[in-house]
Design a protein around this motif. Sequence first.
Motif, PDB file in Angstrom:
ATOM      1  N   UNK A 139       0.828  -1.212   0.000  1.00 33.40           N
ATOM      2  CA  UNK A 139       0.000   0.000   0.000  1.00 33.40           C
ATOM      3  C   UNK A 139       0.862   1.261   0.000  1.00 33.40           C
ATOM      4  N   UNK A 140       1.939   1.239   0.798  1.00 33.98           N
ATOM      5  CA  UNK A 140       2.804   2.410   0.902  1.00 33.98           C
ATOM      6  C   UNK A 140       3.461   2.739  -0.440  1.00 33.98           C
ATOM      7  N   UNK A 141       3.938   1.720  -1.130  1.00 37.68           N
ATOM      8  CA  UNK A 141       4.581   1.944  -2.424  1.00 37.68           C
ATOM      9  C   UNK A 141       3.614   2.528  -3.450  1.00 37.68           C
ATOM     10  N   UNK A 142       2.314   2.283  -3.252  1.00 37.40           N
ATOM     11  CA  UNK A 142       1.331   2.745  -4.234  1.00 37.40           C
ATOM     12  C   UNK A 142       0.949   4.211  -4.070  1.00 37.40           C
ATOM     13  N   UNK A 143       1.367   4.843  -2.974  1.00 38.34           N
ATOM     14  CA  UNK A 143       0.973   6.244  -2.768  1.00 38.34           C
ATOM     15  C   UNK A 143       2.092   7.214  -3.137  1.00 38.34           C
ATOM     16  N   UNK A 144       3.159   6.693  -3.714  1.00 39.14           N
ATOM     17  CA  UNK A 144       4.310   7.556  -3.996  1.00 39.14           C
ATOM     18  C   UNK A 144       4.307   8.083  -5.424  1.00 39.14           C
ATOM     19  N   UNK A 145       3.224   7.836  -6.171  1.00 42.77           N
ATOM     20  CA  UNK A 145       3.231   8.214  -7.577  1.00 42.77           C
ATOM     21  C   UNK A 145       2.702   9.592  -7.874  1.00 42.77           C
ATOM     22  N   UNK A 146       2.143  10.269  -6.883  1.00 39.66           N
ATOM     23  CA  UNK A 146       1.650  11.616  -7.104  1.00 39.66           C
ATOM     24  C   UNK A 146       0.263  11.686  -7.703  1.00 39.66           C
ATOM     25  N   UNK A 147      -0.458  10.563  -7.778  1.00 38.78           N
ATOM     26  CA  UNK A 147      -1.835  10.565  -8.265  1.00 38.78           C
ATOM     27  C   UNK A 147      -2.632   9.580  -7.423  1.00 38.78           C
ATOM     28  N   UNK A 148      -3.910   9.463  -7.703  1.00 39.04           N
ATOM     29  CA  UNK A 148      -4.782   8.595  -6.921  1.00 39.04           C
ATOM     30  C   UNK A 148      -4.309   7.147  -6.956  1.00 39.04           C
ATOM     31  N   UNK A 149      -4.393   6.464  -5.808  1.00 38.42           N
ATOM     32  CA  UNK A 149      -4.078   5.037  -5.773  1.00 38.42           C
ATOM     33  C   UNK A 149      -5.116   4.247  -6.553  1.00 38.42           C
ATOM     34  N   UNK A 150      -6.361   4.742  -6.529  1.00 36.23           N
ATOM     35  CA  UNK A 150      -7.429   4.059  -7.241  1.00 36.23           C
ATOM     36  C   UNK A 150      -8.094   2.939  -6.473  1.00 36.23           C
ATOM     37  N   UNK A 151      -7.512   2.537  -5.317  1.00 41.55           N
ATOM     38  CA  UNK A 151      -8.074   1.437  -4.526  1.00 41.55           C
ATOM     39  C   UNK A 151      -7.993   1.786  -3.043  1.00 41.55           C
ATOM     40  N   UNK A 152      -8.864   1.175  -2.187  1.00 41.05           N
ATOM     41  CA  UNK A 152      -8.791   1.390  -0.737  1.00 41.05           C
ATOM     42  C   UNK A 152      -7.550   0.722  -0.131  1.00 41.05           C
ATOM     43  N   UNK A 153      -7.269   1.072   1.138  1.00 40.01           N
ATOM     44  CA  UNK A 153      -6.165   0.455   1.872  1.00 40.01           C
ATOM     45  C   UNK A 153      -6.588  -0.909   2.418  1.00 40.01           C
TER      46      UNK A 153
END
Length: 579
Positions: A139-153
């Motif tokens: 989950x942490x790696x997915x929030x580093x892109x500068x845009x919406x993760x698109x999925x819940x935690x």
Amino acid sequence: MSSVPNQRGALGPEARQASIARLKATALPGKELDILIVGGGIVGTGAALDAVTRGLSVGIVEASDWAAGTSSRSSKLIHGGLRYLEMLDFGLVKEALHERGLLLSELAPHLARPVPFLYPLTKPFLERPYVGAGIALYDLLSISGGHSRGVPFHKHLSRRGTLRAAPSLKKDAFVGSIRYYDGQVDDAKYVANLVRTAAHYGAHAVNQMAVVSFLREGERVVGAKVVDHEDGSQFNVRAKQVINATGVWTDETQAMVTDRGQLKVRASKGIHLVVPRDRFQSTVGLILRTEKSVLFVIPWGRHWIIGTTDTDWNLDKAHPAASSKDIDYILDHVNQVLKRPLTREDVEGVYAGLRPLLAGENDSTAKLSREHIVAHPVPGLVVVAGGKWTTYRVMAKDAVDEATRTMDERVPPSCTETIPLLGASGFKAAWNRRNRTAEESGVHVARVEHLLNRYGSMTPEVLDIIARDPALAEPLPGADDYLQAEAVYAATHEGARHVSDVLTRRTRISIESWDRGVTAVPVVAKLMGEVLGWSDEQREREITHYIARVEAERLSQQQPDDESADAARLGVDDIVPLR
């Protein structure tokens, strides 16, 4: 040669002829393409969009149908790959999660959507903190892109919470679970949409067009000789650079040019079973560990997709066959956690695909790299191989970067991170007005929702077909989820040239219906024939061929091993010439 944008990205018969004319014109002095792409899978079509949106003149040819190979036979997941975290491949996971977020939130919200999974825990103490830490990092790696993760935690569940989410699991098969999310997409539908988007921006896209050799001037590749499978004609297509994006066929296409410095690609077979959603109760998918890899149980509309295997494959690459042994392997593993075991009678569909893995010294395909490589083995030819479906856009960007590196003029950088696919722009607004659309069109709102989740804001194009012939609002026989208008639209807008294109890739009838599309074949052949100008003879050939193909696949799935399954599947030749 100008690249006039195809305003709707339609890939009907007229657009195909226009693209062929433009490819033939490249033989004239000074009219060569900037880039010719060989291979119409996810990477090739992605490269076409990447190149054309940089302002380059682009052609793309595919020997069969768009996504006919590996790109239509995946697990239908957009994911970072939890198992790659265990291999400490953080870079690959982070890159894939960045792409997952882009696909879900920006590029294709009409085609891609979040899907929940349970990771069952089987040991009482140490497993939860270990697995939990891995999923938290995911989950942490997915929030580093500068845009919406698109999925819940993610969320931790007790044994009771797990049973509430998945009542059909055995009580003694786990001590609890962790629920996490990944993305899901209809892979073949996405590729068809992707090549349409490239055509919309000016790419010249032709399927049923095979490369028979590469054109050379000294050591340099300057294009390719192609054959049109539909009329047997051959002609040359000239280009400043050629990108080979042929996946598991990389070795064969490279060998047309050179035997020096070749990339080596090994094919790994993965099979999937499709079973009705009512065969067991669960609101979430499952990810199960096996002795070799992982097994996914994936929600898929009114079905479950269960897979996959991971075995070396050295037989026919166009039609990899699932054997009885493969099917038993999946059933045995999923039945370890289900209260009521699944049987062969529960299986309504089976499909097999090949992963293009970069070959190494390791004998196990499960341990080969999912990283990709871009090479320039001879001047004028770029080869891209390996990688994951999820990271296709990065592979495409890297291939075009390499192809344009030696061009005289300055080429802009890739901009596909900001280019939504056709149907994505305006999708949310179209979804919000779906009830009004249903009233205006006379099509039930559930059908409108189905169309929106397949065509996005292009749904009015399908509804226009129904408005002209209201009978096309009826479902296809034996396949209630798909409307007759969709078969027409596949031929007029999505480049479908044969009934198998519609039943296998533009829809999923071949794996979602008990008869695998046999009942629908005559209607699809009639509807497509009216668009494509088929004779009665051609229409009958299409029907006969599809039924024979289904029978060959069923026979192959009864065979004990790969060799006998392959022999059974190859009992039916491809239907290629239309003449």
